[in-house]
Write an enzyme that holds these catalytic residues in place. Structure first.
Site, PDB file in Angstrom:
ATOM      1  CE  LYS A  84      -6.965   2.815  -7.779  1.00 48.38           C
ATOM      2  NZ  LYS A  84      -5.613   2.342  -7.413  1.00 48.38           N
ATOM      3  CD  GLU A 106      -2.937   6.382  -1.719  1.00 47.27           C
ATOM      4  OE1 GLU A 106      -3.299   5.590  -2.622  1.00 47.27           O
ATOM      5  OE2 GLU A 106      -2.919   6.064  -0.513  1.00 47.27           O
ATOM      6  CB  SER A 373      -8.813  -0.082 -14.330  1.00 50.83           C
ATOM      7  OG  SER A 373      -8.323   1.070 -14.992  1.00 50.83           O
TER       8      SER A 373
END
Length: 389
Positions: A84, A106, A373
């Site tokens: 991210k 969010e 991830s």
């Protein structure tokens, strides 16, 4: 292909009050892509701050267990613990370019929230992160990290109290504060130009993987495997290989309690075409067209939609999308931990778990890249309730 669309999917379905902000973002991003100074700054922060490039690690033990030649793209080793940060850094620089002083986001698993809070602290921006109260309970460590970084975490108590509802509230905030606020959407969802922007910023991991596998194997992989909720890590891995038709893409959705249970997040397996959060894509909805509540043990996957480009990949046949349930994901979590000493996020565990199924249909020693991830320390609270060790 029509601008802002991926086949029939994508577009912009938003209140008129957001059109100016989206037009501004489209224009600023187009300028930034052509600006060598912007690209240089982003590259600097990705390398020197976030820790890129991440390794493409040959998982020898996992390979022996599965009969596949498995490489792991180690996004879990990035600063903040997940992929991210790639997108948060890029959109943070866009925020400064637009001369805005506040960002909102969010978050479900909390990793996008932590990445956004990290960027806000570094760039001196005000930051609010919307998070469903159920996810706040499940991801308390990440909530503390965001607060420590100076971000306000806003609980959302509507709907299922998870990711969908957090996006709803962030959208409402943005409508009210478009003048000084940029909304850093965390996945390849939302209205144009967000799916393209997030895809481009996440493609750094796929570009690296492509270069790395050519060095290690002297050829391209047979399969790419990644989990899919909104789908940013998968799209980041897939997109740089799009024209390599012999490379098969496999996106792994969350089957939750099972596809027949009605409690899952397998949008591409069981969804219909609809509108969610400003874009046309596959969604989970009932017969009245109302959005269903999604479920996954992995907080980052319980979203009742998917990025529009993934919907296009499925319809065009470029990618295959499969499902792994909660129990299988826990088995994947344990498998990678014990075979390689790598504790993956529950989201990534879905991709790891699919390897045993892939091994049954793929040729022996097929070269597979799996995107890890994120790291799993954020999920230990959930896992300790489920696994008896």
């Amino acid at each position: 292909m029509k601008k802002g669309y991926f086949g029939e999917f994508g577009g912009r379905y938003v209140p008129e009050t957001l059109v100016f902000a989206l037009d501004e973002l489209t224009r600023i991003y187009a300028q930034a892509k052509r600006d060598p100074n912007f690209r240089s700054k982003l590259r600097y922060y990705l390398n020197e701050y976030a820790g890129r490039p991440t390794p493409l690690y040959f998982a020898e033990n996992l390979s022996k267990l599965t009969g596949l030649k498995v490489y792991l793209k180690r996004e879990d080793l990035l600063h903040t613990g997940a992929h991210k940060i790639n997108n948060a850094l890029g959109q943070g620089l866009l925020t400064l370019r637009m001369k805005k002083r506040r960002i909102i986001a969010e978050t479900g698993a909390g990793q996008h929230g932590v990445a956004t809070a990290t960027v806000a602290a570094m760039f001196g921006l005000d930051c609010d992160v919307y998070m469903g109260s159920e996810d706040i309970r499940r991801q308390s460590l990440n909530v503390f990290r965001m607060k420590l970084l100076g971000t306000r975490v806003v609980p959302v108590n509507s709907g299922s109290c998870t990711l969908k509802d957090a996006i709803n509230e962030a959208m409402r905030d943005w409508v009210t504060n478009v003048g000084d606020t940029h909304y850093i959407i965390g996945s390849v969802v939302g209205p144009r130009p967000f799916p393209e922007i997030v895809r481009d910023f996440q493609s750094v991991l796929g570009k690296e993987a492509r270069r790395q596998i050519l060095i290690k194997e002297k050829r391209l992989p047979d399969y790419l495997v990644a989990c899919v909720g909104g789908g940013s890590n998968a799209m980041g891995l897939f997109h740089p290989f799009y024209k390599d038709k012999k490379v098969k893409f496999i996106g792994v959705e969350a089957a939750g309690y099972g596809l027949s249970s009605g409690h899952h997040s397998a949008t591409l397996a069981q969804g219909k075409t609809g509108i969610l959060h400003g874009t046309k894509t596959k969604v989970l909805e009932n017969s009245d067209g109302q959005i269903n509540e999604a479920h996954s043990l992995a907080p980052g996957l319980d979203y009742p939609g998917v990025g529009p480009e993934h919907s296009f990949y499925q319809k065009s046949g470029r990618a295959e999308y499969v499902s792994i349930n909660d129990e299988e994901a826990l088995a994947g979590f344990k498998l990678l931990s014990r075979s390689e000493g790598i504790i993956p996020a529950l989201e990534s565990s879905h991709a790891v778990a699919y390897l045993s199924k892939l091994a049954k249909k793929a040729k022996k020693n097929s070269v597979v890249i799996v995107c890890v991830s994120g790291r799993g320390d954020k999920d230990l609270g959930i896992v300790t309730e489920k696994l008896k060790i």
